[in-house]
Design a protein around this motif. Structure first.
Motif, PDB file in Angstrom:
ATOM      1  N   LYS A 136      80.536 -17.867  24.183  1.00 50.76           N
ATOM      2  CA  LYS A 136      80.178 -17.868  22.554  1.00 50.76           C
ATOM      3  C   LYS A 136      81.007 -18.428  22.109  1.00 50.76           C
ATOM      4  O   LYS A 136      80.640 -19.296  20.758  1.00 50.76           O
ATOM      5  N   GLN A 137      82.239 -19.616  22.325  1.00 48.42           N
ATOM      6  CA  GLN A 137      82.988 -19.918  21.577  1.00 48.42           C
ATOM      7  C   GLN A 137      82.296 -22.118  21.741  1.00 48.42           C
ATOM      8  O   GLN A 137      82.235 -21.968  20.803  1.00 48.42           O
ATOM      9  N   ARG A 138      82.410 -21.396  22.360  1.00 49.28           N
ATOM     10  CA  ARG A 138      81.645 -23.394  23.072  1.00 49.28           C
ATOM     11  C   ARG A 138      80.021 -22.954  22.292  1.00 49.28           C
ATOM     12  O   ARG A 138      79.849 -24.169  21.589  1.00 49.28           O
ATOM     13  N   SER A 139      79.125 -22.063  21.637  1.00 47.18           N
ATOM     14  CA  SER A 139      78.839 -22.083  22.061  1.00 47.18           C
ATOM     15  C   SER A 139      78.187 -22.086  19.718  1.00 47.18           C
ATOM     16  O   SER A 139      77.825 -22.696  18.883  1.00 47.18           O
ATOM     17  N   HIS A 140      79.041 -21.370  19.097  1.00 47.11           N
ATOM     18  CA  HIS A 140      80.288 -21.465  17.522  1.00 47.11           C
ATOM     19  C   HIS A 140      80.295 -22.559  17.676  1.00 47.11           C
ATOM     20  O   HIS A 140      79.919 -23.655  16.360  1.00 47.11           O
ATOM     21  N   LYS A 141      81.173 -23.311  18.496  1.00 48.16           N
ATOM     22  CA  LYS A 141      81.381 -24.720  18.167  1.00 48.16           C
ATOM     23  C   LYS A 141      79.925 -25.604  18.116  1.00 48.16           C
ATOM     24  O   LYS A 141      80.605 -26.881  17.431  1.00 48.16           O
ATOM     25  N   LEU A 142      79.656 -25.655  19.130  1.00 39.71           N
ATOM     26  CA  LEU A 142      78.640 -26.503  19.282  1.00 39.71           C
ATOM     27  C   LEU A 142      78.008 -26.387  18.285  1.00 39.71           C
ATOM     28  O   LEU A 142      77.738 -27.419  17.500  1.00 39.71           O
ATOM     29  N   ILE A 143      78.056 -25.170  17.671  1.00 38.68           N
ATOM     30  CA  ILE A 143      76.344 -24.707  15.486  1.00 38.68           C
ATOM     31  C   ILE A 143      77.158 -25.645  15.254  1.00 38.68           C
ATOM     32  O   ILE A 143      77.013 -26.405  13.844  1.00 38.68           O
ATOM     33  N   GLN A 144      79.048 -25.582  14.806  1.00 39.71           N
ATOM     34  CA  GLN A 144      79.418 -25.845  13.779  1.00 39.71           C
ATOM     35  C   GLN A 144      79.808 -27.747  14.360  1.00 39.71           C
ATOM     36  O   GLN A 144      79.227 -27.999  12.993  1.00 39.71           O
ATOM     37  N   ASP A 145      79.472 -28.135  15.254  1.00 38.56           N
ATOM     38  CA  ASP A 145      79.337 -29.906  15.420  1.00 38.56           C
ATOM     39  C   ASP A 145      77.680 -30.433  15.392  1.00 38.56           C
ATOM     40  O   ASP A 145      77.491 -31.065  14.255  1.00 38.56           O
ATOM     41  N   LEU A 146      76.902 -29.183  15.381  1.00 40.85           N
ATOM     42  CA  LEU A 146      75.217 -29.965  14.975  1.00 40.85           C
ATOM     43  C   LEU A 146      75.541 -29.336  13.671  1.00 40.85           C
ATOM     44  O   LEU A 146      74.493 -30.479  13.367  1.00 40.85           O
TER      45      LEU A 146
END
Length: 372
Positions: free
Chosen positions: A60-70
């Motif tokens: 979830k954290q990686r997904s959130h970070k990926l979403i923020q990065d995206l």
């Protein structure tokens, strides 16, 4: 009550056998092992659950970070796209401005090339024009040095007027000062005429835009001969294709220069003849004469400034009635204005135009005493 079923009696206080106790112990031992195994499995499942929970949290954290990065990359990409669009628009504007500038430069270059071609053409023409003597009057090195050209002015005369040119300016001034003159035409006949100054409109500035005519040629270096014969011979020669000519529309003699102008029907004839320049033409029987063919300039006046000038030695007489024959009246007037007692003097020229007639006087090399 009767029944066919058999009953057996079980005694609660019956003592179990050793085999039964051993089996129970074995079962207990097996249950303990099973319990311990279940506890171990439970612990492993709990650890696996915790690992899965941690992994899920990490995901979830990686997904959130990926979403923020995206999202950040999307915003950066959008900003970059907008910057590129603005840059493209700026480049297009610069390209448009550059194309306009190039177009202006090309147009200016075309104008310069046309101007250079025109100047070169004019230079070629002026180097090829027929020779003509020019008189220079002035002092070398002075700002007042000028090329003097004699004006030719046509002066229309009304009926009942006369022009008198005196030898001396002072006589003309006297006649003008008296103004009203009573002229005796016999013992019992007198007329009154009025003396007025002669005012001529002279050019003070003339600017001419000239161009080479594609249909005309100017022929010079011509011999002295009868004009009709000369024009006929020139027209015959330059109408033949083997001589570089073509169909002639007009062949005219210029009286002020004794040169001939030939006009062709087609526009591509004149250039070839002027490029050759010198032509041998049979103007007299079995005798050829070398004539010079140069371009003919068409001129358009683009700027003209004039000035009013008063003739210094010429006087206009007005109000002359038609009372006798022209020659007799002219003689009587001339005699009157020659006498010093009448304020007159020596007359250089006299021109009389009776009532009801129209004529013009030609002034050449006009001498003026003042400008208006």
């Amino acid at each position: 009550m009767s029944s066919d079923e058999d009953f057996s009696l079980v005694l609660d206080n019956q003592t179990p056998s050793n085999d039964s106790l051993q089996q129970i112990k074995t079962s207990i031992t097996n249950y303990k092992k099973r319990h311990d195994q279940l506890i171990q499995e439970q612990q492993e499942l709990a650890a696996s659950r915790d690992d899965q929970r941690d992994m899920t949290q990490n995901c979830k954290q990686r997904s959130h970070k990926l979403i923020q990065d995206l999202k950040a990359d999307q915003r950066s990409y959008e900003v970059q796209i907008e910057n590129e669009k603005a840059r493209v628009i700026l480049m297009k504007q610069e390209e448009s401005d550059l194309m306009k500038e190039i177009q202006k430069v090309e147009e200016a270059l075309k104008k310069e090339e046309a101007k250079n071609d025109h100047l070169q053409q004019q230079a070629d023409v002026f180097t090829a024009v027929p020779e003509r003597l020019v008189v220079f009057r002035g002092s070398t090195g002075s700002k007042e040095d000028i090329f003097e050209m004699k004006p030719r002015v046509v002066y229309p005369m009304e009926g009942g007027t006369a022009l008198i040119r005196f030898d001396e300016k002072v006589v003309a001034d006297n006649i003008l000062q008296i103004k009203k003159h009573r002229v005796a035409l016999g013992s019992d006949c007198r007329i009154t005429v009025e003396a007025r100054p002669v005012q001529l409109m002279l050019p003070s500035l003339v600017e001419i835009d000239s161009e080479v005519s594609p249909q005309h040629i100017l022929i010079s270096n011509l011999p002295k001969m009868e004009s009709d014969m000369l024009l006929s011979k020139l027209e015959i020669h330059f109408s033949k294709k083997r001589n570089g000519g073509g169909e002639v529309d007009k062949c005219e003699l210029l009286p002020d220069s004794e040169h001939v102008v030939i006009t062709f029907v087609e526009k591509n004839i004149a250039r070839g003849l002027t490029e050759k320049e010198h032509h041998e033409v049979e103007l007299q029987k079995k005798k050829k004469h070398k004539v010079r063919v140069t371009p003919f300039l068409n001129g358009t006046i683009t700027n003209l400034k004039t000035k009013m000038a008063v003739c210094s030695r010429t006087v206009l007489l007005t109000g002359i009635p038609d009372v006798m024959e022209q020659e007799v009246l002219q003689d009587m007037l001339e005699i009157h204005f020659q006498k010093s007692g009448n304020g007159g003097g020596e007359i250089e020229d006299f021109l009389y135009n009776p009532l009801g007639q129209q004529t013009s006087a030609l002034f050449e090399g006009v001498s003026t005493d003042r400008e208006e």
